[in-house]
Scaffold this motif. Structure first.
Motif, PDB file in Angstrom:
ATOM      1  N   VAL B 185       0.825  -1.225   0.097  1.00 59.42           N
ATOM      2  CA  VAL B 185      -0.033   0.023  -0.044  1.00 59.42           C
ATOM      3  C   VAL B 185       0.842   1.352  -0.066  1.00 59.42           C
ATOM      4  O   VAL B 185       1.849   1.374   0.827  1.00 59.42           O
ATOM      5  CB  VAL B 185      -0.750   0.040   1.460  1.00 59.42           C
ATOM      6  CG1 VAL B 185      -1.839   1.333   1.239  1.00 59.42           C
ATOM      7  CG2 VAL B 185      -1.575  -1.314   1.378  1.00 59.42           C
ATOM      8  N   LEU B 207      -4.984   5.660  -2.173  1.00 60.02           N
ATOM      9  CA  LEU B 207      -4.546   4.777  -1.726  1.00 60.02           C
ATOM     10  C   LEU B 207      -3.957   3.421  -2.992  1.00 60.02           C
ATOM     11  O   LEU B 207      -4.972   3.308  -3.288  1.00 60.02           O
ATOM     12  CB  LEU B 207      -5.024   4.230  -0.327  1.00 60.02           C
ATOM     13  CG  LEU B 207      -4.997   5.227   0.583  1.00 60.02           C
ATOM     14  CD1 LEU B 207      -5.854   4.564   1.947  1.00 60.02           C
ATOM     15  CD2 LEU B 207      -3.626   5.422   1.235  1.00 60.02           C
ATOM     16  N   ALA B 229      -8.732   7.942  -1.099  1.00 59.77           N
ATOM     17  CA  ALA B 229      -8.004   8.068   0.177  1.00 59.77           C
ATOM     18  C   ALA B 229      -9.100   8.971   1.184  1.00 59.77           C
ATOM     19  O   ALA B 229      -9.010   8.855   2.229  1.00 59.77           O
ATOM     20  CB  ALA B 229      -6.748   8.692  -0.241  1.00 59.77           C
ATOM     21  N   CYS B 232     -12.056   6.009   2.132  1.00 58.03           N
ATOM     22  CA  CYS B 232     -11.717   4.760   2.611  1.00 58.03           C
ATOM     23  C   CYS B 232     -10.749   4.779   3.743  1.00 58.03           C
ATOM     24  O   CYS B 232      -9.731   5.232   3.674  1.00 58.03           O
ATOM     25  CB  CYS B 232     -11.205   3.909   1.396  1.00 58.03           C
ATOM     26  SG  CYS B 232     -12.497   3.750  -0.115  1.00 58.03           S
ATOM     27  N   ARG B 233     -10.980   3.454   4.447  1.00 61.72           N
ATOM     28  CA  ARG B 233     -10.043   3.231   5.184  1.00 61.72           C
ATOM     29  C   ARG B 233      -9.959   1.595   5.038  1.00 61.72           C
ATOM     30  O   ARG B 233     -10.867   0.679   4.885  1.00 61.72           O
ATOM     31  CB  ARG B 233     -10.493   3.188   7.013  1.00 61.72           C
ATOM     32  CG  ARG B 233      -9.532   3.070   7.935  1.00 61.72           C
ATOM     33  CD  ARG B 233     -10.106   3.150   9.293  1.00 61.72           C
ATOM     34  NE  ARG B 233     -10.881   1.918   9.580  1.00 61.72           N
ATOM     35  CZ  ARG B 233     -12.005   1.760   9.854  1.00 61.72           C
ATOM     36  NH1 ARG B 233     -13.063   2.595   9.550  1.00 61.72           N
ATOM     37  NH2 ARG B 233     -12.442   0.668  10.130  1.00 61.72           N
ATOM     38  N   LEU B 234      -8.635   1.295   4.707  1.00 61.63           N
ATOM     39  CA  LEU B 234      -8.266  -0.171   4.391  1.00 61.63           C
ATOM     40  C   LEU B 234      -8.333  -0.962   5.774  1.00 61.63           C
ATOM     41  O   LEU B 234      -7.252  -0.765   6.464  1.00 61.63           O
ATOM     42  CB  LEU B 234      -7.113  -0.134   3.524  1.00 61.63           C
ATOM     43  CG  LEU B 234      -6.993   0.594   2.138  1.00 61.63           C
ATOM     44  CD1 LEU B 234      -5.629   0.527   1.623  1.00 61.63           C
ATOM     45  CD2 LEU B 234      -8.239   0.522   1.459  1.00 61.63           C
ATOM     46  N   THR B 235      -8.766  -1.908   5.525  1.00 66.66           N
ATOM     47  CA  THR B 235      -8.920  -2.817   6.747  1.00 66.66           C
ATOM     48  C   THR B 235      -8.178  -4.214   6.464  1.00 66.66           C
ATOM     49  O   THR B 235      -8.248  -5.030   5.214  1.00 66.66           O
ATOM     50  CB  THR B 235     -10.084  -3.188   7.293  1.00 66.66           C
ATOM     51  OG1 THR B 235     -10.752  -3.977   6.713  1.00 66.66           O
ATOM     52  CG2 THR B 235     -10.821  -1.790   7.819  1.00 66.66           C
ATOM     53  N   PHE B 236      -7.352  -4.824   7.175  1.00 62.80           N
ATOM     54  CA  PHE B 236      -6.600  -6.256   7.337  1.00 62.80           C
ATOM     55  C   PHE B 236      -7.087  -6.981   8.242  1.00 62.80           C
ATOM     56  O   PHE B 236      -7.429  -6.537   9.448  1.00 62.80           O
ATOM     57  CB  PHE B 236      -5.038  -5.992   7.279  1.00 62.80           C
ATOM     58  CG  PHE B 236      -4.731  -5.207   6.222  1.00 62.80           C
ATOM     59  CD1 PHE B 236      -4.327  -5.810   4.902  1.00 62.80           C
ATOM     60  CD2 PHE B 236      -4.806  -3.836   6.335  1.00 62.80           C
ATOM     61  CE1 PHE B 236      -3.825  -4.992   3.681  1.00 62.80           C
ATOM     62  CE2 PHE B 236      -4.280  -2.919   4.889  1.00 62.80           C
ATOM     63  CZ  PHE B 236      -3.845  -3.578   3.974  1.00 62.80           C
TER      64      PHE B 236
END
Lengths: 246, 246
Positions: B185, B207, B229, B232-236
């Motif tokens: 990322v 992102l 960006a 969004c909040r990228l989650t793992f």
DNA sequence: AAGTGGTCTAGACCACGCA
DNA sequence: GCGTGGTCTAGACCACTTA
């Protein structure tokens, strides 16, 4: 032939500039080389300095340039890959020397963090400050929130201060069973304190990595790590670092 | 003139403005509410419009505001968590309806992607275009690079075009054994085509999630996904989406 | 047509790094 | 002290949306 000065059809000047300069970076410049100053560049391209700066800003955002006040603008090296994978589920401070513990002080969590911790808004937490180095450079600043309830053993021996205290908190954490962790990445802008640690200006773009450490069915700690967005590429999984040119 | 009262102790005006407006957003505004226009706000705070805009820009970068030309500035809802975990290692297009296949055309990969693919720079690849939707909104645009050699079965039945062709390429991929994948990322700025799909202006911060799909000891495909960006909040991992307020 | 944010200009001064 | 990038101003016009 009438299509000479095309390109400008509905495309902002700064965007065209960005393309032109970007191509020049690839062909005429080498990493670390310093560019002419902004006034000079603006004059050369026949635009106002503000417009030129708009182009440079985006190139810096993309990690192609590096600007430093009082010094100048240089061609940036390729972004460094920084591993933030969660494949090995461990507490912070275990076996990875990438992070440098700085200090730990008592305090309380901001509401956003308190929500993640599922604690009362005012509950006391330990604030552990760490710095992540990569190739000698600070790439990330972390604030680790550990509720006092997560490390009950710490109050007994309250002696250490500074970095020693930070290590003590991390050490206490390891007495807990780590059930899992999850992570999220989002864009943010550097707070003043983080900016200082990362040698950036306040407000500069950063990648905020929030990690929740789960233990015994609840959130035992929350880490908010602030990575320099200009120089870092966050890697997950077993990705190998490519782009080793030069 | 010494118009400098206080507060301004080495802190830029726009940064102070950001704080003030940010606090006002928390207390005096609700999500979706529109702010006074920029000229009005600038006058109210006694600064030039450019300065006011610098503050708004950062607030937008942090996902707190949303600005649309011709419309106005509104208070943004909390960022949506978008799952990009690699826990379930699968080929793209398998069982996840988050992505909408658009089309697939022959083409060749840019040098940066070609390096990841470990192919000759000019080798032909399939360019598969997909769009990721979340709650009815486009949150990401993806360009999937599939070397022709990875999907040999495709040439035989070359009939479909458009979205059907895209699905055909994805389908062919599933004949391969997926050995692994890795992801990175980084911050980027939206290319013109992606910006259009995402309803953003070219150059707006995104992102960039780059995924390498490994099969048979080599890279069988590379995906470059561009996430908004601002929203969004990228989650793992198994992170649950919190912050569901209103 | 009116009103919004986006782009652009041509200046000015400030904060910082360095010789 | 000088040169650099960072901040700030007060205008102007453009592109877009909406009514």
């Amino acid at each position: 032939m009438g299509t000479t000065q095309l390109e400008s059809v509905q495309e902002p000047k700064y965007q065209h500039l960005k393309t032109v300069i970007g191509e020049a970076l690839d062909s005429d410049f080498t990493v670390g080389e310093i560019l002419p100053n902004e006034r000079e560049l603006a004059a050369r391209f026949g635009v106002a300095r503000a417009t030129l700066r708009q182009a440079l800003e985006q190139l810096e955002l993309e990690g192609r340039l590096q600007r430093r006040r009082g010094v100048g603008t240089t061609v940036a090296p390729p972004r460094v890959g920084v591993d933030v994978s969660t494949t090995q589920q461990v507490w912070p401070g275990v076996g990875d020397d990438a992070w440098l513990a700085q200090d730990a002080i008592p305090g309380d969590a901001p509401v956003a963090v308190a929500r993640l911790l599922e604690t009362a808004a005012g509950e006391e937490v330990h604030l552990v400050r760490r710095l992540r180095l990569s190739q000698g450079q600070a790439v990330a600043a972390e604030l680790l929130y550990v509720p006092a309830g997560s490390v009950p053993g710490l109050d007994a021996i309250d002696a250490p201060v500074g970095a020693a205290r930070a290590r003590a908190v991390l050490c206490e954490l390891q007495n807990l069973v780590l059930d899992g962790q999850d992570r999220s990445v989002e864009l943010g802008s550097a707070r003043a304190d983080d900016a200082k640690e990362l040698d950036r200006l306040p407000g500069s773009p950063v990648l905020v990595v929030t990690t929740r450490y789960l233990s015994g069915g609840r959130t035992a700690a929350v880490s908010v790590a602030t990575y320099r967005a200009d120089t870092c590429r966050l890697t997950f999984g077993d990705s190998v670092d490519l782009a080793m040119a030069s």
